[in-house]
Each structure stands twice: as C-alpha cells, then as structure tokens.
Scaffold this active site. Structure first.
Site, short mmCIF file in Angstrom:
data_model
loop_
_atom_site.label_atom_id
_atom_site.label_comp_id
_atom_site.label_asym_id
_atom_site.label_seq_id
_atom_site.Cartn_x
_atom_site.Cartn_y
_atom_site.Cartn_z
N TYR A 246 -2.09 -8.42 38.93
CA TYR A 246 -3.00 -9.56 38.96
C TYR A 246 -2.40 -10.81 39.61
O TYR A 246 -3.06 -11.48 40.37
CB TYR A 246 -3.46 -9.92 37.54
CG TYR A 246 -4.41 -8.90 36.94
CD1 TYR A 246 -5.79 -9.05 37.06
CD2 TYR A 246 -3.93 -7.77 36.27
CE1 TYR A 246 -6.67 -8.12 36.52
CE2 TYR A 246 -4.81 -6.83 35.73
CZ TYR A 246 -6.17 -7.01 35.86
OH TYR A 246 -7.05 -6.09 35.34
N GLU B 28 -13.21 -8.68 26.34
CA GLU B 28 -11.85 -8.89 26.86
C GLU B 28 -10.80 -9.04 25.75
O GLU B 28 -10.18 -10.07 25.59
CB GLU B 28 -11.87 -10.08 27.81
CG GLU B 28 -10.67 -10.22 28.73
CD GLU B 28 -10.26 -8.95 29.46
OE1 GLU B 28 -11.12 -8.28 30.05
OE2 GLU B 28 -9.07 -8.62 29.42
N TRP B 29 -10.61 -7.99 24.94
CA TRP B 29 -9.58 -7.94 23.91
C TRP B 29 -9.53 -9.25 23.11
O TRP B 29 -10.58 -9.71 22.66
CB TRP B 29 -8.22 -7.61 24.54
CG TRP B 29 -8.26 -6.40 25.45
CD1 TRP B 29 -8.05 -6.38 26.79
CD2 TRP B 29 -8.56 -5.02 25.09
NE1 TRP B 29 -8.17 -5.10 27.28
CE2 TRP B 29 -8.48 -4.25 26.27
CE3 TRP B 29 -8.86 -4.37 23.89
CZ2 TRP B 29 -8.70 -2.87 26.29
CZ3 TRP B 29 -9.08 -3.00 23.90
CH2 TRP B 29 -9.00 -2.26 25.09
N TRP C 235 -10.76 -4.54 39.03
CA TRP C 235 -11.05 -4.82 37.63
C TRP C 235 -11.92 -6.06 37.60
O TRP C 235 -11.47 -7.10 38.03
CB TRP C 235 -9.77 -5.05 36.83
CG TRP C 235 -10.09 -5.22 35.38
CD1 TRP C 235 -10.40 -6.37 34.73
CD2 TRP C 235 -10.19 -4.16 34.40
NE1 TRP C 235 -10.67 -6.11 33.42
CE2 TRP C 235 -10.55 -4.78 33.18
CE3 TRP C 235 -10.02 -2.78 34.45
CZ2 TRP C 235 -10.74 -4.04 32.01
CZ3 TRP C 235 -10.19 -2.07 33.28
CH2 TRP C 235 -10.56 -2.70 32.08
N ARG D 65 -12.63 4.31 37.97
CA ARG D 65 -11.61 4.50 36.94
C ARG D 65 -12.17 4.04 35.60
O ARG D 65 -12.48 2.87 35.43
CB ARG D 65 -10.35 3.70 37.29
CG ARG D 65 -9.32 3.78 36.17
CD ARG D 65 -8.07 2.95 36.44
NE ARG D 65 -7.20 2.99 35.28
CZ ARG D 65 -6.76 1.91 34.62
NH1 ARG D 65 -7.08 0.70 35.02
NH2 ARG D 65 -5.98 2.05 33.57
N GLN E 255 -13.86 -1.59 26.11
CA GLN E 255 -14.36 -2.83 26.69
C GLN E 255 -15.81 -2.75 27.15
O GLN E 255 -16.46 -3.78 27.27
CB GLN E 255 -13.44 -3.28 27.83
CG GLN E 255 -12.06 -3.66 27.33
CD GLN E 255 -11.14 -4.14 28.44
OE1 GLN E 255 -10.45 -3.35 29.06
NE2 GLN E 255 -11.13 -5.43 28.70
N ASN F 235 -2.47 3.41 29.78
CA ASN F 235 -2.65 2.14 30.46
C ASN F 235 -1.68 1.11 29.91
O ASN F 235 -1.70 0.80 28.72
CB ASN F 235 -4.07 1.62 30.27
CG ASN F 235 -4.29 0.29 30.99
OD1 ASN F 235 -4.28 0.24 32.21
ND2 ASN F 235 -4.45 -0.79 30.23
C1 FCB Z 1 -5.29 -5.62 31.82
C2 FCB Z 1 -5.95 -4.59 30.93
C3 FCB Z 1 -7.47 -4.56 31.05
C4 FCB Z 1 -8.05 -5.96 31.14
C5 FCB Z 1 -7.35 -6.75 32.23
C6 FCB Z 1 -7.91 -8.13 32.44
O1 FCB Z 1 -4.06 -5.98 31.26
O2 FCB Z 1 -5.48 -3.29 31.26
O3 FCB Z 1 -7.97 -3.82 29.95
O4 FCB Z 1 -7.97 -6.57 29.90
O5 FCB Z 1 -5.97 -6.83 31.94
#
Ligand code: FCB
Length: 453
Positions: free
Chosen positions: A283, A409-410, A402, A78, A20, A167
């Site tokens: 989250y 973002e994936w 985070w 991290r 990322q 992860n």
């Molecule tokens: C988590 C992922 C991280 C990021 C956050 C927003 O699921 O571990 O890489 O994409 O969400």
C-alpha cells in the site's frame, strides 16, 4: 508493453475477503468465526461499533459482484473462503455442504464469465471452536489448518489454479501477539494448483540515502517486516538482522533461549521452498532512520507496541515524509515509486520469484463516486509496477486491486472505505455503484495496460 507481448496472460482483477464482504454470518450452517465472536462481544473495539454480520451481503449477491468484475474486463478475482462456512467446528468430518456449494457456485460463475478465481484460504477468520482452544502460537493449529486445506483442495482442486494460503501473517502476528508465526507448509493432498501466501510490506526508504546508518536501519525494517515471512520460505531460517539482534537482546535480558525460535531440521525442510509464487500486499512507504538520528518534528510510526519486541529489537525510527500526498487512511500515503522499489527488493533478495500482487489500493470518502484521489493512486502504482516489469525485469504475473467493494474494514468498521464500487449499506439491496476508479481500472484491464494518449 502490450504491443511487445510483455503482458501476455497478465491477470488483472480485484480482491476482497470473506468476512469483509459476505455477511450471512450464521446462514445455512455456517459456524461462528473468531471475528464474529470478537465483534459481538466487543463492539467497543471497533471504531463505529459495527460488524460484518451483513456487510455487502455478497453471500446472496455474488452474481452481481461477478458482473461488476466482468463489466470492468477483469480476468481474475481474489476472494477468500470462510473457514467456518466450510468447517463450522473445524472438524473435517463435518463439512457444511451448503458452504461448499456457495463457493463452488461462485467459482463456476466466475469461470463462466471468463474470470479466474484466486482463492485465499485464510484471510483472518477461523472457527471459534478452534479459537477457543488454540491460537497461531500453538503447533496444534497447523494440523487444524492442514485438515481445512485438505478439504479445500478436495472440494475445489478441480476448479482452482491459484491459492493464497494465509493473508498477511505479519498482520496476524503483530495484531494478535506481537511476535511468532509458523509459515505454512506444503501438504500432501492431490491438487494441481499453485500455492503462495500473501505477505504485506510497506517500502522502507533510508531517510538519508547517503547515510550508512539509515541504509542499515531501512534494511532491518525490511527484514523485520517482509523478511519475517519471506526469508524462512527461501532459506529455512529467519533473516540475519533478526537473528543477530533478538539473540543478543534475549541474552541481555537474562533469558536462556532466544525469543526468536529456531526451526528444527524437520520444520526447516518443510518451510524452505514451500511456495510456488510470492503474493504481495502493498500500500505505502515510510522513511527509516535510527532513534538517535530521528528528526524532532516528525511523529514516529509504531506498528507494534509490545516490549520487548519488534520495536526494541529493530532499533529504528519510522516516519512519513510530510510532502507525500495523504489519503483518508493515515498510514496510506501516495508513494508509487515505493511499489517499484518493493518489487525490485523481492527480485534481488528472494531470487526473482513470480509475484502476484494480491492487494493494492487506498481508501476514500464513502459518499464519493468521483474518486479522483483513488484513481490517481491506481494510475501511479500501476505505472510503477509496469516499469518494474518492463525496465527492471521483475516477474509480476498479476495485479488485484483492493478492493472490489466497500467492505467492512476490521477495527475501523465502516468508517473507512476501500471500494472501487460504492455499496449502499442503508439499502437492503446493498446496491453497488461503480466509482470513477472502477471505470479507470476497467480500461486498464480491458486493454491489458494503459491506452496511448
Ligand atoms: C490489508 C488487509 C485487507 C484490508 C486492507 C485495507 O492489510 O489484508 O483485509 O483490510 O489491508
């Protein structure tokens, strides 16, 4: 808390992952990863067609990143190692020394600035050469991962005290397969660091706290989400509601064996107790009821679309309370008390392990520097975490936000930004600018908690 010494040694910091933020996707001997391969072949699968080839260019700019952390008073960072940067083909006899050097430099730079590295070994990018042959459903991959871990411990074991092995296995499984993952196991290599993996869960709240059906549905939701990774580590088997329902449904489908695998005694012994700390990514929250009791007006939240699969087996209906404040990411509602409940659930269900919060945060608008919503998010969640520690006796040892940077973002590409530092993607220097949330967290980090007044 600070005054009575309850947060002594508490770790405050931020998190990122290699793919990322690093960029340098083919720099200095790095091998192609499965994510490189995927995004180059299928840009249409990413919301804006972008990729992480350059991202925040942290491969070249890590010293700046360390200064950002230092400015905030963070005492931990991290980050993840890119597997193909270290083992371009997955072959442990072919180590990319440049890659090793990059991470050794990063780790040295962190320690030199008083910041402890928390190293995620696998945050979703593996050598494409391995991905060509195996997925996480093949037992052979365990050997490959162990080869990689052995090299990691050999090369970084002298400098690292905490490792996160994998992860979010749930996200890997749900995203890639819908079901099936082997938890990691202890490897016999000499190293002194503590091991844990990062499990992600939202809090599942019974829609009606007085309804036994909703309470059971919410319990199933927790067992299918967090329990799938955590329960085997504690008990050597899958959680009771998963076992019961998947076995029953498999028989009804006319199968000879259950869709939910049973661990052999050998595997049970390897898995049970194979953690030193509990890494938590958290989250948001959702309400849970049964499909039969679902309210008419609320849209269902579906995390998994395979059938038969989690949805049928869980027999739940998940939705958001419309009064929960939203963020720019639809699944990430502001529900700070859900964090406290999650920490208490872990305490009560899993024997009060040491918990390291490895991710927590929310997205915002890319252009904004005054990110009031994100700042409020952190204030609320950290406040509830501190209550979990002080009032409820949860053993939380650290917290990482985070994310340090606006990483790629994936599947959402660059359409979503989680950074507490804005990164100017147009600028070849990828200039980083602290948002208000970075200043806010910096105050907390520097003061080891909230300041009075
Ligand atoms: C988590 C992922 C991280 C990021 C956050 C927003 O699921 O571990 O890489 O994409 O969400």
């Amino acid at each position: 808390l600070r005054e009575v010494g309850m947060l002594m040694g508490f770790k405050w910091g931020c998190a990122t992952s290699a793919y990322q933020v690093e960029g340098g996707w083919n720099a200095d001997g790095k091998g192609e990863s499965d994510w490189d391969h995927f995004v180059h072949k299928h840009p249409e699968k990413i919301d804006d067609g972008s990729n992480g080839d350059v991202a925040c260019d942290s491969y070249n700019r890590f010293r700046e990143d360390v200064q950002l952390l230092k400015n905030m008073g963070a005492n931990m960072y991290r980050f993840s190692l890119s597997w193909p940067r270290i083992l371009p083909t997955g072959d442990p006899n072919n180590v990319n020394e440049n890659g090793v050097q990059y991470y050794r430099d990063l780790i040295d730079e962190l320690w030199a600035n008083g910041i402890e590295p928390i190293v995620t070994i696998y945050h979703w990018d593996m050598p494409q050469v391995i991905a060509d042959k195996y997925t996480w459903l093949d037992e052979e991959i365990v050997e490959k991962f162990v080869d990689y871990c052995r090299i990691v411990f050999e090369r970084f074991g002298d400098k690292v005290n905490y490792y996160v092995t994998i992860n979010e296995p749930w996200a890997i499984a749900a995203g890639g397969f819908d079901l099936g993952i082997f938890p990691p196991y202890k490897v016999g290599t000499v190293q002194k660091g503590k091991l844990g993996l990062s499990l992600d869960t939202w809090w599942n709240e019974p829609a009606d706290p007085n309804s036994q059906e909703d309470i059971e549905a919410a319990n199933r939701a927790m067992e299918f989400k967090l329990g799938i990774g955590a329960y085997p580590l504690l008990h050597g088997c899958y959680p009771p509601s998963m076992r019961e329902r998947i076995d029953k449904n498999s028989a009804a489908e006319g199968r000879d064996t259950s869709r939910l695998p049973t661990f052999s005694d050998e595997w049970k012994n390897k898995i049970k107790g194979a953690y030193d700390f509990f890494g938590l990514n958290h989250y948001s929250s959702q309400l849970v009821t049964t499909p039969a009791r679902a309210p008419k007006a609320c849209p269902e939240i579906r995390w998994s679309i395979g059938k038969p699969g989690f949805d049928t087996d869980q027999d739940i209906f998940q939705y958001h309370d419309p009064t929960w404040p939203s963020t720019t990411t639809w699944w990430c509602k502001f529900v700070p008390w859900g964090f406290r409940k999650t920490l208490n659930y872990i305490k009560n269900e899993y024997g009060n392990p040491e918990v390291l919060v490895t991710e927590n945060g929310c997205s915002g608008e890319r252009s904004e520097l005054q990110d009031t919503e994100r700042t409020n998010f952190f204030r609320g969640y950290i406040n509830d975490m501190l209550k979990a520690i002080a009032v409820d006796g949860c053993k939380v040892i650290g917290y990482s936000a985070w994310s340090l940077l606006d990483g790629w973002e994936w599947g959402a590409g660059n359409t979503v930004t989680f950074g507490i530092h804005h990164v100017d993607l147009e600028d070849p220097l990828k200039t980083r600018t602290p948002r208000d949330s970075a200043k806010f967290l910096g105050n907390i980090f520097k003061n080891n908690g909230f300041v009075k007044g």
